[in-house]
Design a protein around this motif. Structure first.
Motif, PDB file in Angstrom:
ATOM      1  N   ARG A   1       0.858  -1.482  -0.066  1.00 41.99           N
ATOM      2  CA  ARG A   1      -0.099   0.001  -0.002  1.00 41.99           C
ATOM      3  C   ARG A   1       0.974   1.183  -0.085  1.00 41.99           C
TER       4      ARG A   1
ATOM      5  N   LYS B   1       3.826   0.046   2.706  1.00 42.57           N
ATOM      6  CA  LYS B   1       3.625  -0.884   3.777  1.00 42.57           C
ATOM      7  C   LYS B   1       3.238  -2.341   3.027  1.00 42.57           C
TER       8      LYS B   1
ATOM      9  N   ILE C   1       1.333  -5.317   2.285  1.00 46.31           N
ATOM     10  CA  ILE C   1      -0.050  -6.008   2.619  1.00 46.31           C
ATOM     11  C   ILE C   1      -0.220  -7.282   1.788  1.00 46.31           C
ATOM     12  N   GLY C   2       0.872  -7.649   1.125  1.00 47.82           N
ATOM     13  CA  GLY C   2       0.750  -9.028   0.282  1.00 47.82           C
ATOM     14  C   GLY C   2       2.046  -9.564   0.107  1.00 47.82           C
TER      15      GLY C   2
ATOM     16  N   ASN D   1       3.890  -8.617   7.032  1.00 45.44           N
ATOM     17  CA  ASN D   1       2.814  -7.653   6.762  1.00 45.44           C
ATOM     18  C   ASN D   1       3.026  -6.362   7.600  1.00 45.44           C
ATOM     19  N   GLY D   2       2.769  -5.337   6.987  1.00 43.79           N
ATOM     20  CA  GLY D   2       2.652  -3.907   7.720  1.00 43.79           C
ATOM     21  C   GLY D   2       4.003  -3.511   7.929  1.00 43.79           C
TER      22      GLY D   2
ATOM     23  N   ARG E   1       7.039  -1.373   6.871  1.00 40.04           N
ATOM     24  CA  ARG E   1       7.359  -0.319   5.821  1.00 40.04           C
ATOM     25  C   ARG E   1       8.776  -0.220   4.963  1.00 40.04           C
TER      26      ARG E   1
ATOM     27  N   CYS F   1      -1.295   1.261  -4.763  1.00 40.54           N
ATOM     28  CA  CYS F   1      -0.705   0.124  -4.592  1.00 40.54           C
ATOM     29  C   CYS F   1       0.325  -0.086  -5.687  1.00 40.54           C
TER      30      CYS F   1
END
Ligand SMILES: [Zn+2]
Ligand SMILES: [Zn+2]
Length: 333
Positions: free
Chosen positions: A35, A69, A71-72, A80-81, A83, A124
């Motif tokens: 993201r 960040k 996200i997949g 995940n998450g 940065r 994205c």
């Protein structure tokens, strides 16, 4: 997702990027889905949208200083998450002569973010996991984004010029990349001489600790050990050469030059002066620079634009109308 897409290259004043609603990109093998939080605007984006760099992909989403960040496609190293930052070099083949000789910046089949594959002017982005760099927590998105090309390439230019601690270094041009390079040079106790157009850029250079600041036609008062040029102008390269001591090096930080004018070999190049181009970056440059940036608390000057205003950001970069870097801030969540 919302994205800024280049359909056909034209001058930025004609607003070449179109904001469109697109399907979220599909995740491939070895990739992560981000993201996007912010994406810096680079001069290379100007060369892409205005067509000085020939199109390599139909309907490309530019942008290669991505802060996002995960996200997949998370991995143990990139959960995940997390940065991460993504730069211009989006991938290499790993098999060519250069990749096998620690020169992946010269790879024969590289992937370039926001040029040969879609980049970060979007909500994205998918990127290669092994080309996503965890970012230090001490910098927010707006201030981390300009490090990812302007910063890394500026750092590589310093390396290509062979700068040693305490040397006299000239910066010719003072935009997004130079204003980050000066912080590294100051941290290394170098004396820094800045020649640049525009009173605002000269003031900025002085405020960031340049030892001498002059106009584009002023020659630094001492012979330089190293010089780095940032303008896409061959005249500037020759001016930098003329400022060197014997054995000095000019590193040209430009993906595109208008031309190289004829110059006097005996006076400007003989004496083992060197002229070197700076091409792309390696992952080692990125990691070393991001670590150094955290250590010296590098804090770029940056101006935020929304994704809807991406053409205005490009116009601002083209017209040199802002200090430091332009950054598209996409999401804060
Ligand atoms: Zn390669
Ligand atoms: Zn760039």
């Amino acid at each position: 997702m919302k994205a800024a897409t280049l359909i056909s290259a034209r001058e930025v004043r004609n607003r070449p990027l179109e904001i469109r609603e697109l399907a979220k990109p599909l995740l491939g093998e070895g990739q992560v889905l981000l993201r996007v939080r912010a994406c810096g605007v680079c001069r290379t984006d100007l060369h892409i949208v205005e067509g000085e760099l020939p199109p390599r992909k139909e309907a490309v989403i530019p942008g290669h200083q991505i802060v996002g960040k995960i996200i997949g496609g998370a991995t143990p190293q990139l959960p995940n998450g997390a940065r991460v930052g993504v730069s211009w070099l989006g991938g290499v083949d790993g098999t060519c002569f250069y990749c096998k000789h620690q020169q992946e910046n010269l790879c024969d089949s590289p992937t370039f973010t926001g040029y040969t594959v879609d980049g970060g002017y979007a909500e994205c982005a998918v990127v290669r996991a092994d080309f996503a760099f965890p970012l230090p927590g001490c910098l927010d998105d707006l201030h981390a984004a300009p490090l990812l090309c302007a910063g890394i390439i500026g750092f590589r230019s310093i390396r290509v010029a062979g700068v040693q601690r305490g040397e006299r270094v000239g910066l010719f041009g003072f935009g997004a990349s130079a204003h980050l390079a000066i912080a590294v040079l100051r941290a290394w106790q170098c004396r820094v001489y800045v020649s640049t157009r525009g009173e605002r850029h000269r003031k900025l250079a002085a405020s960031l600790g340049a030892d001498w600041v002059g106009g584009e036609n002023d020659k630094p008062p001492v012979a330089l050990d190293r010089a780095i040029t940032f303008a896409p102008s061959g005249d500037v390269v020759v001016a930098a050469l003329a400022s060197l001591r014997k054995g000095g090096v000019v590193a040209i930080n430009a993906i595109h030059l208008d031309r190289i004018p004829q110059f006097d070999y005996d006076r400007l190049l003989w004496g083992e002066r060197q002229l070197r181009s700076v091409t792309n970056m390696t992952r080692a440059d990125a990691r070393d620079f991001l670590q150094l940036a955290a250590e010296i608390r590098l804090h770029p000057k940056a101006t935020a634009f929304s994704l809807d205003d991406v053409n205005d950001a490009l116009i601002a970069v083209k017209n040199d109308s802002i200090d430091g870097a332009a950054v598209i801030v996409v999401s804060k969540s």
